[in-house]
Design a protein around this motif. Structure first.
Motif, PDB file in Angstrom:
ATOM      1  N   SER A  85      -5.718  72.318  57.079  1.00 17.32           N
ATOM      2  CA  SER A  85      -6.115  70.924  56.876  1.00 17.32           C
ATOM      3  C   SER A  85      -5.807  70.475  55.451  1.00 17.32           C
ATOM      4  O   SER A  85      -5.544  71.295  54.567  1.00 17.32           O
ATOM      5  N   ASP A 116      -6.374  67.726  60.128  1.00 18.18           N
ATOM      6  CA  ASP A 116      -6.867  69.103  60.227  1.00 18.18           C
ATOM      7  C   ASP A 116      -5.766  70.083  60.620  1.00 18.18           C
ATOM      8  O   ASP A 116      -6.029  71.277  60.808  1.00 18.18           O
ATOM      9  N   TYR A 127      -5.916  62.107  56.199  1.00 16.44           N
ATOM     10  CA  TYR A 127      -6.551  63.422  56.280  1.00 16.44           C
ATOM     11  C   TYR A 127      -6.229  63.997  57.658  1.00 16.44           C
ATOM     12  O   TYR A 127      -6.459  63.360  58.691  1.00 16.44           O
ATOM     13  N   MET A 160      -5.252  66.606  52.663  1.00 16.13           N
ATOM     14  CA  MET A 160      -4.937  65.201  52.438  1.00 16.13           C
ATOM     15  C   MET A 160      -3.445  65.053  52.166  1.00 16.13           C
ATOM     16  O   MET A 160      -2.843  65.877  51.483  1.00 16.13           O
ATOM     17  N   SER A 176      -6.056  57.968  59.002  1.00 22.59           N
ATOM     18  CA  SER A 176      -5.184  57.459  57.945  1.00 22.59           C
ATOM     19  C   SER A 176      -5.491  55.995  57.658  1.00 22.59           C
ATOM     20  O   SER A 176      -5.972  55.257  58.537  1.00 22.59           O
TER      21      SER A 176
END
Length: 523
Positions: free
Chosen positions: A56, A44, A42, A58, A516
């Motif tokens: 941001s 930002d 993830y 995933m 991560s």
């Protein structure tokens, strides 16, 4: 696009395949190990965009790969390949990519004992396009300021002993560099060199002589929609060294020679005499110092290579100045190799070279260390330059901690015409790379609370400035990762990352915070 990448990977492997066909022993034992890694991140600021445009999301990453090894009396071969595939939650973010690949392969072989040998290597790596843009810091899915660089080098050579009088070597090298960037396409180099060194007859007074010639053919991008351009450059060098063995540990010497380069220069000499003095001091098997001081056609010239190893520390300091180019540094990088430094650090604990190499690679993966310690950005350019580079590194080991610290300072002054970089930089940035200075450092500390767990804190900082354009760029990153070995084949890593910097191309600032988790296995 995937088909294109596969073709490029096969092309980069052709020199290694040729070397394997020539050097392959019938009884060779091959070790093939498939690998796979899965990572969820993830971030930002997925694309390392300016703060006001940060997006941001995933990122899911799958990296299949393999390792191929062969170590025998006549044959030393290694190949590591990985293909990273990225999937994004929702739409792919601006500045992010779908895939990239990495290849690192080397071959050393004795084709005919004491006569014919072969060296070869091939690589595919992701490289920063400019020193003034966002730099990689664990976020290898970022496409901003990145390009793929493919290199290969194949070098057969002959050796001959002229009794106890001298030892000779004749070497031919062919190498190639290509990138995905339209401003730096493909170049092919051919070099022939000869070397003759004193034999066992000479005990106090030693000597060696060297001569070489290189020719490089480059494809330059078209200007204004015209045809693709070609550029051919060349260089010649000859050198003689005379040394006096004052003691078994100390050699003092002088050298003389001539260097000549043929390229479209910005003015000033491109050739001239080279001369100076040298020192080689090896007070013990763990310490060595080599230094030179003299003059070449571009002015005063110095070099230093200092290495020291104790039971718990390794020290490495190097300085050099030379006429070089981006492509030559891609083929033969100048940096402090992380694996080489840790190999010396672990030498007292693990005497066996093969077991030590495996332990070093396992440690680098567990600690999340980069392949090279702190080093300057080898930004893309088709020009020749005068490079003055200082690198220093130290590593030390205690009962549960291993610490590394490294720093660099590099000055790069362009010697050839700006015109060959017109597509890379455009008209408004034509002087950006004329005279640059890069300074930076990296520190890491790894702690082992148990046999299966490693916690690592890694900090990296660099400053880049253009001495001719008054632009500057900064980069800072801080990473903490926790690694756990679940079995001899499976490792998990959780990483927390903070990255910030400013670019010299518009003065934009960027920041990234990311978390991560990675699972890696070997089959």
């Amino acid at each position: 696009m995937t088909i294109t990448m596969a073709k490029r990977g096969r092309l980069a492997l052709l020199p290694l395949a040729a070397g394997l066909c020539a050097a392959f022993p019938a009884q060779a034992a091959w070790d093939f190990t498939p690998t796979a890694a899965a990572r969820a991140t993830y971030s930002d600021n997925v694309g390392l965009q300016a703060d006001d445009r940060a997006d941001s999301g995933m990122v899911l990453q799958l990296t299949p790969g393999f390792q191929l090894l062969n170590h025998s009396q006549r044959f030393d071969f290694s190949l590591d390949y990985a293909l990273s595939l990225y999937e994004y939650a929702g739409a792919r973010r601006n500045g992010a990519q779908r895939h990239n690949q990495d290849l690192n392969s080397q071959l050393k072989s004795r084709l005919v004992e004491d006569f014919l040998y072969l060296d070869a290597q091939a690589g595919i790596h992701q490289q920063a396009t400019s020193a003034f843009g966002p730099l990689q810091a664990g976020n290898d899915y970022v496409r901003t300021n990145r390009t793929e660089v493919r290199t290969y080098r194949i070098s057969p050579y002959l050796v001959h002993r002229f009794g106890a009088f001298a030892n000779g070597q004749l070497r031919y090298t062919h190498d190639s560099v290509s990138t995905d960037n339209a401003g730096m396409r493909r170049s092919d180099g051919n070099t022939i060199s000869a070397q003759l060194a004193s034999g066992a007859t000479f005990r106090r007074f030693l000597w060696d002589a060297m001569a070489s010639r290189s020719v490089i053919d480059e494809q330059l991008p078209s200007i204004g929609g015209g045809a693709e351009r070609q550029q051919t450059t060349s260089s010649k060098a000859a050198n003689v060294n005379l040394r006096y063995a004052a003691t078994p540990q100390l050699n003092l010497g002088v050298y003389g020679g001539y260097d000549s380069y043929d390229f479209s220069s910005v003015g000033g000499a491109q050739s001239g005499a080279a001369y100076g003095g040298s020192l080689q001091w090896t007070p013990s098997a763990r310490t060595s110092v080599q230094a030179t001081a003299g003059h070449r056609f571009y002015g005063p010239s110095y070099s230093l290579a200092l290495q020291h190893r104790s039971r718990g520390t390794v020290w490495n300091i190097g300085y050099s100045d030379s006429v070089s180019s981006t492509r030559s540094q891609f083929v033969l990088p100048q940096a402090i190799d992380t694996a080489a430094m840790l190999d010396n650090l672990f030498r007292a604990q693990i005497p066996d070279a093969l077991l030590r190499a495996a332990a070093v690679q396992a440690y680098i993966q567990a600690a999340g260390l980069p392949p090279a310690l702190a080093t300057s950005v080898n930004f893309l350019s088709n020009r020749y330059s005068l490079n003055k580079q200082l690198n220093a590194g130290v590593a030390w080991q205690l009962a549960r901690t291993t610490t590394t610290f490294s720093m660099f300072k590099t000055k790069r002054q362009m010697l050839s015409s700006q015109q060959v970089d017109s597509v890379l930089l455009g008209n408004t940035l034509s002087t950006l790379n004329d005279n640059t200075e890069q300074v930076g450092g990296m520190a890491s500390i790894s702690y082992r609370p148990g046999a299966q767990t490693v916690a690592t804190l890694l900090a990296n900082a660099s400053n880049v400035k253009s001495l001719s354009d008054a632009r500057s760029s900064t980069h800072r990153d801080l990473r903490f990762n926790l690694s756990r070995t679940y079995s001899t084949r499976t490792t998990g890593i959780v990483e927390l990352r903070h990255v910030r910097g400013s670019t010299g191309l518009g003065g934009q600032k960027y920041t990234e915070n990311a978390l991560s988790a990675t699972l890696t296995t070997r089959f």
